[in-house]
Design a protein around this motif. Structure first.
Motif, mmCIF file in Angstrom:
data_model
loop_
_atom_site.group_PDB
_atom_site.id
_atom_site.type_symbol
_atom_site.label_atom_id
_atom_site.label_comp_id
_atom_site.label_asym_id
_atom_site.label_seq_id
_atom_site.Cartn_x
_atom_site.Cartn_y
_atom_site.Cartn_z
ATOM 1 N N LYS A 105 0.821 -1.210 0.000
ATOM 2 C CA LYS A 105 0.000 0.000 0.000
ATOM 3 C C LYS A 105 0.854 1.258 0.000
ATOM 4 C CE LYS A 105 -0.517 0.450 5.037
ATOM 5 N NZ LYS A 105 -1.471 0.546 6.163
ATOM 6 N N LEU A 106 2.132 1.162 0.434
ATOM 7 C CA LEU A 106 3.021 2.312 0.468
ATOM 8 C C LEU A 106 3.656 2.579 -0.898
ATOM 9 C CD1 LEU A 106 4.771 1.604 3.893
ATOM 10 C CD2 LEU A 106 2.696 2.921 3.435
ATOM 11 N N TYR A 107 3.283 1.768 -1.873
ATOM 12 C CA TYR A 107 3.717 1.985 -3.255
ATOM 13 C C TYR A 107 2.513 2.048 -4.189
ATOM 14 C CZ TYR A 107 8.435 0.916 -1.652
ATOM 15 O OH TYR A 107 9.645 0.943 -1.006
ATOM 16 N N SER A 108 1.393 2.480 -3.665
ATOM 17 C CA SER A 108 0.164 2.537 -4.443
ATOM 18 C C SER A 108 -0.070 3.946 -4.980
ATOM 19 C CB SER A 108 -1.031 2.120 -3.574
ATOM 20 O OG SER A 108 -1.229 3.045 -2.518
ATOM 21 N N ARG A 109 -0.969 4.042 -5.953
ATOM 22 C CA ARG A 109 -1.330 5.353 -6.509
ATOM 23 C C ARG A 109 -1.937 6.241 -5.426
ATOM 24 N NH1 ARG A 109 -5.867 4.813 -10.749
ATOM 25 N NH2 ARG A 109 -7.058 4.547 -8.832
ATOM 26 N N GLU A 110 -2.717 5.648 -4.519
ATOM 27 C CA GLU A 110 -3.335 6.428 -3.447
ATOM 28 C C GLU A 110 -2.276 7.000 -2.512
ATOM 29 O OE1 GLU A 110 -6.319 3.385 -4.881
ATOM 30 O OE2 GLU A 110 -4.166 3.456 -4.459
ATOM 31 N N PHE A 111 -1.249 6.203 -2.210
ATOM 32 C CA PHE A 111 -0.199 6.676 -1.312
ATOM 33 C C PHE A 111 0.550 7.846 -1.935
ATOM 34 C CE2 PHE A 111 4.228 6.536 0.160
ATOM 35 C CZ PHE A 111 4.050 6.664 1.526
ATOM 36 N N TYR A 112 0.897 7.724 -3.218
ATOM 37 C CA TYR A 112 1.621 8.819 -3.866
ATOM 38 C C TYR A 112 0.734 10.047 -4.039
ATOM 39 C CZ TYR A 112 5.254 5.390 -4.743
ATOM 40 O OH TYR A 112 6.235 4.443 -4.588
ATOM 41 N N GLY A 113 -0.574 9.833 -4.190
ATOM 42 C CA GLY A 113 -1.471 10.979 -4.218
ATOM 43 C C GLY A 113 -1.479 11.726 -2.892
ATOM 44 N N LEU A 114 -1.456 10.982 -1.781
ATOM 45 C CA LEU A 114 -1.382 11.622 -0.465
ATOM 46 C C LEU A 114 -0.049 12.333 -0.277
ATOM 47 C CD1 LEU A 114 -2.935 8.775 1.722
ATOM 48 C CD2 LEU A 114 -4.006 10.947 1.095
ATOM 49 N N ALA A 115 1.037 11.720 -0.761
ATOM 50 C CA ALA A 115 2.344 12.369 -0.655
ATOM 51 C C ALA A 115 2.382 13.655 -1.475
ATOM 52 C CB ALA A 115 3.435 11.406 -1.120
ATOM 53 N N ARG A 116 1.776 13.625 -2.657
ATOM 54 C CA ARG A 116 1.757 14.835 -3.479
ATOM 55 C C ARG A 116 0.980 15.958 -2.792
ATOM 56 N NH1 ARG A 116 -1.012 15.456 -9.499
ATOM 57 N NH2 ARG A 116 -0.375 17.622 -9.806
ATOM 58 N N ARG A 117 -0.063 15.591 -2.047
ATOM 59 C CA ARG A 117 -0.886 16.593 -1.373
ATOM 60 C C ARG A 117 -0.106 17.371 -0.320
ATOM 61 N NH1 ARG A 117 -6.060 14.504 1.872
ATOM 62 N NH2 ARG A 117 -4.413 14.020 3.378
ATOM 63 N N VAL A 118 0.889 16.731 0.319
ATOM 64 C CA VAL A 118 1.631 17.428 1.381
ATOM 65 C C VAL A 118 2.902 18.080 0.855
ATOM 66 C CG1 VAL A 118 0.728 15.831 3.105
ATOM 67 C CG2 VAL A 118 2.981 15.398 2.095
ATOM 68 N N MET A 119 3.163 17.969 -0.452
ATOM 69 C CA MET A 119 4.376 18.560 -1.017
ATOM 70 C C MET A 119 4.148 20.003 -1.427
ATOM 71 S SD MET A 119 5.593 15.296 -3.333
ATOM 72 C CE MET A 119 6.864 16.244 -4.192
ATOM 73 N N ALA A 120 5.164 20.820 -1.261
ATOM 74 C CA ALA A 120 5.117 22.203 -1.712
ATOM 75 C C ALA A 120 5.218 22.241 -3.239
ATOM 76 C CB ALA A 120 6.266 22.988 -1.096
ATOM 77 N N PRO A 121 4.745 23.312 -3.878
ATOM 78 C CA PRO A 121 4.940 23.445 -5.329
ATOM 79 C C PRO A 121 6.431 23.371 -5.661
ATOM 80 C CG PRO A 121 3.387 25.079 -4.522
ATOM 81 C CD PRO A 121 3.971 24.431 -3.304
ATOM 82 N N GLY A 122 6.770 22.520 -6.607
ATOM 83 C CA GLY A 122 8.177 22.342 -6.935
ATOM 84 C C GLY A 122 8.915 21.423 -5.982
ATOM 85 N N GLY A 123 8.216 20.786 -5.045
ATOM 86 C CA GLY A 123 8.855 19.871 -4.107
ATOM 87 C C GLY A 123 9.339 18.609 -4.793
ATOM 88 N N ARG A 124 10.142 17.819 -4.088
ATOM 89 C CA ARG A 124 10.696 16.590 -4.648
ATOM 90 C C ARG A 124 10.367 15.416 -3.735
ATOM 91 N NH1 ARG A 124 12.633 21.103 -3.908
ATOM 92 N NH2 ARG A 124 14.518 20.405 -2.831
ATOM 93 N N LEU A 125 10.153 14.261 -4.358
ATOM 94 C CA LEU A 125 9.873 13.014 -3.657
ATOM 95 C C LEU A 125 10.918 11.996 -4.072
ATOM 96 C CD1 LEU A 125 8.102 10.947 -2.068
ATOM 97 C CD2 LEU A 125 6.789 10.634 -4.190
ATOM 98 N N ALA A 126 11.683 11.480 -3.099
ATOM 99 C CA ALA A 126 12.660 10.431 -3.348
ATOM 100 C C ALA A 126 12.064 9.111 -2.903
ATOM 101 C CB ALA A 126 13.952 10.714 -2.592
#
Length: 510
Positions: A393-414
């Motif tokens: 579940k930590l590699y699902s589309r829903e998880f990455y959608g939640l991660a994108r929601r907490v990222m600043a504009p121009g933020g990066r996800l490793a």
């Protein structure tokens, strides 16, 4: 009958109840041990249950030939089942510890040992019910439908009790090895008492003596194994981890073992649930490659998902301009060890002593759903491989959608995405899933000691793929070079598997 028919019939149904409870404990024990040692609990549960149900059908057919000697056959079956089921967890653990492999039926598939044990136990369990039906009819004849209803009612209630006893009593109080041995002892004792006490007159003197001796030997063997279980576990631990185990604890979330790190000894190692997660010989390659490219840009607020060992946090703190690092890890005791254990704390540079670091003990998915502390400039997903069912579940589309929601504009996800060469479909499924969540990602890989390798992604919600270059860092950092990152990206790109669908909570693709 030595007792009245009603009493004897009740005792047979009580025996059915106990045997059903023991049988289900054996099944759950196999699933738990295989999932713990091999991962992918869905595959292990499917293999154990399907093979056992198939074998139970074969056992039921085989029971036809045993009906004339139902009492003796049932006593022998229960003794054999108690021995096989009671020792099954210890046998599987021994194979894993001393061979280092399982002999998979197919790549990343189930073990031949697991299939063989499941088959043997299923055959023995399948013989039980037809023989018990014969025995209960010998006490007092009744219509077959009523006898079947009574027998299955006792069987199903026993399965309920066994299914609840395993996770809430046996596993937490006795552990996997001793819990299975104790279950086998109960199984043997009840089976012998039922046959010798109620149906002893159906047996000859020699058969009674043989059955009694066999059950005494089985109980003696199970008891001896229970007494030696701690010594066995320590010996298996030395075979798995070597002779320099410093810390071995069960945190409630996982087994944590720390090895090495002493003066003149081998480099430190961190094992989680039997798998080497951190190797002091090469952990810097991984953590620097994971963190430093993501820090190339604004980096005042950083969110680390997983990474309770503090090693990713160490690399984050090397960069100037970091004001806050929020670590979310589901295992607070691992974080406590990373803070207090001298070897692990020295390895992470005492990162948790930095006042900029705060820790939340929570599941990463659940935390992202309620997170109100964003936006974060950088999110580091330092999580187990996506092939592990528990982390899918930590590699699902829903998880990455939640991660994108907490990222600043121009933020990066490793993102750590598991091995590239070993599991290219799983690796590129992560890329497809990131893309489905509205993130653009660049792939790259890094190699470690021996054959270890890690596949990584650097993603961003922007319209373009983020640049793959290391950020400026503070003194003492031995970061990867920009040229080596470009080579790592080309190496990963050569393994691309096109056209893969995204993974979701409802349809995991790993």
């Amino acid at each position: 009958m030595p007792l009245r028919p009603g009493t004897a019939r009740f005792l047979v149904l009580a025996g059915v109840f106990v045997c059903a409870a023991c049988g289900l404990v054996y099944e759950l024990e196999l699933v738990a041990m295989a999932s713990y040692l091999m991962g992918d609990s869905v595959t292990q549960a499917s293999v154990v249950l399907s093979v056992m149900v198939f074998a139970m059908g074969l056992g039921s057919l085989a029971a036809k030939r045993l009906r004339r000697r139902a009492a003796a056959a049932f006593g022998a079956v229960e003794a054999a089942l108690a021995l096989v089921g009671g020792c099954s967890a210890m046998a599987l653990y021994a194979v894993f510890a001393w061979t280092g492999a399982w002999g998979g039926v197919w790549r990343d598939g189930p073990s031949l040992v697991l299939v063989a044990v499941s088959l043997a136990m299923g055959l023995l369990i399948g013989v039980e019910v037809p023989l018990l039906m014969e025995l209960i009819q010998r006490i007092r004849r009744q219509d077959p439908g009523g006898a079947v209803a009574d027998l299955f009612a006792a069987d199903y209630v026993g399965a309920l009790v066994g299914g609840l006893a395993f996770p809430f009593l046996l596993l937490p109080r006795f552990g996997q090895l001793t819990g299975a041995l104790l279950t086998g002892a109960v199984n043997a004792a009840v089976g012998a008492a039922l046959v010798l006490g109620l149906f002893g007159r159906d047996l000859g003197r020699r058969a009674r003596r043989t059955l009694l001796i066999a059950n005494v030997l089985v109980l003696a063997l199970l008891g001896t194994a229970a007494v030696l279980a701690d010594d066995f576990e320590r010996a298996a631990g030395r075979a798995l981890y070597g002779g320099d185990v410093r810390v071995a604890v069960r945190t409630g979330a996982q087994d944590v073992v720390i090895t090495g790190g002493g003066p003149g000894g081998r480099p430190p190692g961190l094992y989680l649930d039997g798998t080497l997660r951190v190797d002091g010989r090469d952990e810097r390659r991984y953590h620097e490659a994971l963190v430093h490219p993501a820090m190339n840009g604004p980096r005042e607020r950083v969110l680390v998902l997983g990474g309770g060992d503090g090693l990713a946090v160490r690399e984050v703190l090397r960069h100037p301009g970091v004001r806050e690092v929020h670590v979310v890890d589901a295992d607070p005791r691992l974080v406590g060890l990373a803070r207090t254990d001298p070897v692990l704390a020295a390895l992470n540079g005492h990162a948790y002593d930095d006042p900029r670091v705060r820790v939340t003990a929570d599941d990463a998915f659940r935390r992202l759903r309620v997170e109100r502390g964003g936006p974060y400039d950088v999110v580091i997903a330092d999580l187990p491989d996506p092939g592990d069912t528990a982390s899918a579940k930590l590699y699902s589309r829903e998880f990455y959608g939640l991660a994108r929601r907490v990222m600043a504009p121009g933020g990066r996800l490793a993102v750590h995405a598991g091995p590239v060469a070993g599991r290219p479909r799983a690796y590129w499924t992560v890329e497809a899933t990131l893309r489905a969540a509205g993130l653009r990602a660049v792939p790259y890989r890094v190699t470690g000691a021996g054959e270890r390798e890690w596949g990584l992604f650097l993603a961003s919600p922007g319209p373009r793929v983020p640049p793959l270059s290391p950020a400026a860092r503070g003194p003492g950092s031995r970061t990867v070079k920009e040229g080596s990152l470009r080579a790592a990206a080309r190496a990963a790109e050569r393994t691309r598997v096109p056209g893969l669908p995204a993974s979701t909570l409802a349809h995991p693709r790993y």
